[in-house]
Write a protein that holds these residues in place. Structure first.
Motif, short mmCIF file in Angstrom:
data_model
loop_
_atom_site.label_atom_id
_atom_site.label_comp_id
_atom_site.label_asym_id
_atom_site.label_seq_id
_atom_site.Cartn_x
_atom_site.Cartn_y
_atom_site.Cartn_z
N ILE A 158 0.65 -1.06 -0.02
CA ILE A 158 -0.19 -0.15 0.01
C ILE A 158 1.03 1.39 0.04
O ILE A 158 1.86 1.21 0.70
N ASN A 159 0.29 2.39 -0.71
CA ASN A 159 1.20 3.65 -0.61
C ASN A 159 0.69 4.54 0.44
O ASN A 159 -0.57 5.21 0.51
N ARG A 160 1.46 4.48 1.77
CA ARG A 160 1.17 5.15 2.83
C ARG A 160 1.16 6.56 2.81
O ARG A 160 0.81 7.34 3.67
N SER A 161 1.79 7.10 1.75
CA SER A 161 2.03 8.59 1.63
C SER A 161 0.89 9.12 0.86
O SER A 161 0.72 10.48 0.86
N ASN A 162 0.04 8.45 0.35
CA ASN A 162 -1.21 8.96 0.05
C ASN A 162 -2.55 8.25 0.51
O ASN A 162 -2.77 7.13 0.38
N ARG A 163 -3.22 8.83 1.34
CA ARG A 163 -4.07 8.66 2.37
C ARG A 163 -5.32 7.74 1.35
O ARG A 163 -5.69 6.62 1.78
N GLU A 164 -5.85 8.42 0.29
CA GLU A 164 -6.88 7.98 -0.65
C GLU A 164 -6.56 6.40 -0.99
O GLU A 164 -7.22 5.64 -1.17
N GLN A 165 -5.33 6.41 -1.59
CA GLN A 165 -4.82 5.10 -2.19
C GLN A 165 -4.63 4.07 -1.12
O GLN A 165 -5.02 3.11 -1.33
N SER A 166 -4.30 4.49 -0.07
CA SER A 166 -4.08 3.60 1.18
C SER A 166 -5.19 2.96 1.56
O SER A 166 -5.55 1.83 1.68
N ILE A 167 -6.50 3.88 1.81
CA ILE A 167 -7.52 3.47 2.04
C ILE A 167 -8.24 2.66 0.91
O ILE A 167 -8.98 1.47 1.45
N SER A 168 -8.12 2.84 -0.43
CA SER A 168 -8.80 2.13 -1.46
C SER A 168 -7.94 0.66 -1.31
O SER A 168 -8.58 -0.40 -1.65
N SER A 169 -6.62 0.61 -0.99
CA SER A 169 -5.70 -0.77 -1.11
C SER A 169 -6.31 -1.48 -0.17
O SER A 169 -6.43 -2.78 -0.19
N LEU A 170 -6.52 -0.93 1.17
CA LEU A 170 -7.04 -1.88 2.22
C LEU A 170 -8.30 -2.35 1.84
O LEU A 170 -8.59 -3.50 2.48
N LYS A 171 -9.10 -1.74 1.46
CA LYS A 171 -10.64 -2.21 1.01
C LYS A 171 -10.51 -3.30 0.14
O LYS A 171 -11.04 -4.09 0.29
N GLU A 172 -9.68 -3.09 -1.07
CA GLU A 172 -9.40 -4.13 -1.79
C GLU A 172 -8.72 -5.26 -1.19
O GLU A 172 -9.42 -6.65 -1.57
#
Length: 260
Positions: A131-145
């Motif tokens: 996951i990309n921790r530097s980008n909150r939106e991408q991080s949340i999206s990756s965790l949901k996936e």
């Protein structure tokens, strides 16, 4: 004076022994690593590759000579769960190989692609999630996936909630990602604590100065019926029990080493 010279000779011999052993291991491990990487590359990204990685980790532990005492392993659930562990080194893998089910994915930071590219490739091929921790939106999206993937493929997950390596005598503050996943998936949390590497390996010189590790599996924390509003409570509960256990087992390892 004679005693001092004797100790100096002993330390010198131990130094030579350590580097000879690491040299032999490097000679043996390099071709094995290449074979494993070739196999998993041909198979492609597949969680079944974990079995090879775990087998390699178990071999490494025995080759290096680490002694492992696992406490309360009976508390590891048979069903899917989210395992949370303290993180100290890339050598964690040789310990995790004895704890984590083969059908289990790792949640880790994407930045390792740039810091440890070969390890990142192995992680990718084993089906783990970066996951990309530097980008909150991408991080949340990756965790949901990752949560949807866990439910679909019926896999477990393990994560290092500190988000970085433990650098002193206590655990670093926990991040919330693993706890959000737990309540979203309604999977129980299984805290595990590994005693410090500090009294086993000197990472500055890579000298082996001990061999004993203690791993304690803590009571399962249910998440059924829990929601996002409970994340902070779950995080605090996990942190305090894990940190107390970390301090306790480290003290045991130190005291045992003193008696030898």
């Amino acid at each position: 004076m004679a005693h001092s010279k004797f100790l100096s000779i002993c330390y010198f011999l131990r130094f030579i022994y350590t580097y000879v052993i690491f040299g032999i291991l490097a000679f043996i491990i390099a071709p094995i690593s290449c074979i494993i990487l070739a196999v998993v590359t041909l198979r492609g990204r597949d969680i079944r590759n974990n079995a090879l990685a775990m087998g390699f980790g178990k071999f490494m532990r025995k080759a290096i000579g680490f002694n492992l005492e696992i406490r309360n392993k009976h508390q590891v659930p048979e069903d899917n769960a989210i395992y949370i562990l303290n993180h100290q080194s890339m050598l964690d893998i040789v310990i995790l190989a004895h704890l984590i089910p083969a059908r289990c994915i790792l949640i880790t930071k994407r930045s390792i692609m740039y810091t440890v590219p070969l390890f990142a490739l192995a992680i990718y091929l084993c089906g783990h999630q970066m996951i990309n921790r530097s980008n909150r939106e991408q991080s949340i999206s990756s965790l949901k996936e990752a949560v949807e993937d866990m439910k679909k493929k019926k896999t477990s997950t393990f994560a290092f909630p500190e988000g970085t390596r433990t650098v002193d005598s206590k655990l670093q503050p926990f991040k919330k990602g693993a706890f959000h996943m737990a309540v979203q998936a309604q999977f129980p949390l299984v805290p595990m604590v590994i005693s410090t590497f500090e009294h086993v390996i000197n990472f500055k010189s890579w000298k082996v100065i001990g061999s004993k590790f203690i791993v304690e599996v803590l009571p399962v924390i249910p998440t059924e019926g829990r929601t996002a509003s409970d994340v902070e409570e779950l995080l605090d509960q996990s942190y305090h029990t894990m940190n107390e256990t970390f301090l306790k087992i480290n003290k045991e390892v130190i005291e045992e080493k003193k008696t030898k």
